[in-house]
Design an enzyme around this catalytic site. Structure first.
Site, mmCIF file in Angstrom:
data_model
loop_
_atom_site.group_PDB
_atom_site.id
_atom_site.type_symbol
_atom_site.label_atom_id
_atom_site.label_comp_id
_atom_site.label_asym_id
_atom_site.label_seq_id
_atom_site.Cartn_x
_atom_site.Cartn_y
_atom_site.Cartn_z
ATOM 1 C CG ASN A 9 25.276 -16.068 -5.887
ATOM 2 O OD1 ASN A 9 26.224 -15.438 -6.347
ATOM 3 N ND2 ASN A 9 24.094 -15.533 -5.670
ATOM 4 N NE ARG A 92 23.094 -14.282 -9.421
ATOM 5 C CZ ARG A 92 23.231 -13.116 -8.812
ATOM 6 N NH1 ARG A 92 23.954 -13.010 -7.720
ATOM 7 N NH2 ARG A 92 22.633 -12.047 -9.291
ATOM 8 C CG HIS A 181 17.216 -9.186 -10.767
ATOM 9 N ND1 HIS A 181 16.712 -7.926 -10.576
ATOM 10 C CD2 HIS A 181 18.050 -9.423 -9.730
ATOM 11 C CE1 HIS A 181 17.218 -7.407 -9.471
ATOM 12 N NE2 HIS A 181 18.043 -8.305 -8.938
ATOM 13 N NE ARG A 240 22.118 -2.191 -6.837
ATOM 14 C CZ ARG A 240 21.834 -3.404 -7.299
ATOM 15 N NH1 ARG A 240 21.592 -3.589 -8.576
ATOM 16 N NH2 ARG A 240 21.795 -4.436 -6.492
ATOM 17 C CD GLU A 398 17.623 -14.860 -7.831
ATOM 18 O OE1 GLU A 398 18.287 -14.267 -8.660
ATOM 19 O OE2 GLU A 398 17.451 -14.436 -6.670
#
Ligand code: AMP
Length: 412
Positions: A9, A92, A181, A240, A398
């Protein structure tokens, strides 16, 4: 030595990696050790560049790699793999646009399609591409697979993915909701279905980490999700804002003379839990502060939970049947308080939390925390209504999901 998948990733100044063992993670009952080796190369391109490695026993080592770029860091990672027999690399990739509806084997056409998607993910896709191009050079004999964060959501119907703006912006510029996600929502919903022995369920998965999103998953397919064109839409997150009035931009420009960069910084880096509390983006810190009477930390938690509960209610519109909720991500997996507070805001939804089980569900524990029967498979709606909706905590995986999808593409 068993055959393993290297999962990568790649961020703009970091590389996360994991060496995932052969067995598919959905079937593994004990997740310890999850990886044969994993780690993070960080601060790349600076004198502080560092490679942190965790071996299968959980032992940590750090190696200084001053000024290392992605290629040098990957060469170091490769050295740490020793006699590991890699059979493929799974990457990813944040944005696959509408082109990629599942993981694919990387070739020059795929690389150029990922490049074409850069306008939709200007921060993430260039870093992901850098990782792909570097590993293609270093491991030219291994199959490499791209696994997209957006792909799981490509099953959303137009009523969920279109914005109410002129059609031309979608037809010619692909402006629509994509969702992110996807790897995490796919994993936790598949894992829960696996534990129940059926995929005939409607879940709302709540991935609550530094980034946060909900997803409505029906019979294993995403039907709606809270993030949109970018990962800014939806829930309150660490830094965020999630949803704000779309006219906020105009207001800030006209009344305060702000630039687009100022607004971008504000909404992505200075808002969310950090903006509301004024002290931290970390839920643990806020929780501790709120207990000591810190009013803005308490407010940040209240807004976080209220907006999450609203999103759960909204997502339920997408599901033909609503079996229950799955909590995951650093906050979802570890904070009994946030789970309880959010569910308490949904009194019409027939959630009955088992407080004792909820309190115990931390640090990688997996299981059901409602008052129903653990193994019940609520094929029948009346039984579901009688017992209440299911509440699960499932640690996300993940890397495991990327490895599984990598094997899937290769037919392994
Ligand atoms: P992630 O991005 O999935 O690593 O999640 C990071 C978030 O999880 C941060 O806001 C952490 O504060 C939060 N987190 C981790 N452990 C806990 C905990 N025990 N209680 C509350 N929040 C936690």
């Amino acid at each position: 030595m068993s055959q393993t998948i290297l999962v990568i990733n790649c961020g703009s100044s970091s590389i996360k990696f994991a060496v995932v063992p052969e067995k598919t993670t959905l079937e593994i009952e004990s997740k310890i050790p999850r990886f044969r080796r994993s780690g993070l190369a960080e601060n790349l391109g600076t004198p502080e560049a560092l490679l942190n490695i965790i071996d299968a026993n959980g032992e940590k080592t750090s190696i200084a790699i001053p000024d290392a770029d992605h290629q040098i860091a990957l060469t170091h990672i490769l050295k740490t793999l020793g006699d590991e027999q890699l059979i493929a690399i799974g990457h990813r990739v944040v944005h696959g646009g509408e082109k990629f509806i599942r993981a694919v084997q990387i070739n020059t056409e795929v690389v150029s399609a990922i490049r074409d998607t850069i306008p939709l993910a200007p921060l993430h896709n260039p870093a992901n591409l850098l990782g792909i191009e570097t590993t293609l050079k270093l491991f030219d004999d291994l199959p490499q697979i791209a696994v997209f964060d957006t792909a799981f959501h490509q099953t959303m119907p137009p009523q969920a993915f279109r914005y109410a703006i002129p059609d031309d912006l979608y037809q010619h510029h692909r402006i629509r909701r994509y969702g992110f996600h996807g790897t995490s929502h796919a994993y936790v919903s598949q894992r829960t279905n696996h534990l129940l022995g059926s995929s005939n369920h409607g879940w709302i998965s709540a991935h609550l980490g530094n980034g946060c999103s909900t997803c409505a998953v029906w019979q294993g397919k995403s039907l709606d999700t809270s993030m949109g064109l970018t990962p800014l839409e939806g829930l309150v997150m660490g830094t965020r804002s999630g949803n704000v009035d779309p006219s906020l931009h105009l207001h800030l420009v006209k009344t305060l003379g702000w630039s687009l960069d100022d607004i971008d910084q504000l909404l992505n880096k200075k808002s969310g839990l950090l903006g509301l509390s004024g002290v931290s983006n970390d839920m643990r810190t806020l929780s501790e502060l709120a207990k000591t009477g810190h009013a803005s930390a308490a407010l940040a938690i209240d807004v976080f939970c209220y907006r999450l509960a609203q999103s759960v209610a909204a997502m339920s519109c997408a599901l033909p049947r609503f079996t229950g909720i799955i909590f995951t991500g650093g906050i979802g997996e570890n904070s009994a308080e946030i789970r309880a507070k959010t569910l308490a805001l949904l009194p019409h939804f027939n959630f009955h939390l088992n407080d004792a089980k909820n309190q115990k569900m931390v640090r990688g524990a997996e299981g059901r925390v409602d008052q129903g029967n653990h193994k019940s498979d609520d094929q029948d709606n009346d039984q579901n209504d009688h017992q209440g909706r299911q509440i699960w905590v499932i640690p996300t995986d993940e890397e495991g999901q990327i490895a599984q999808e990598t094997r899937g593409v290769l037919g392994l």
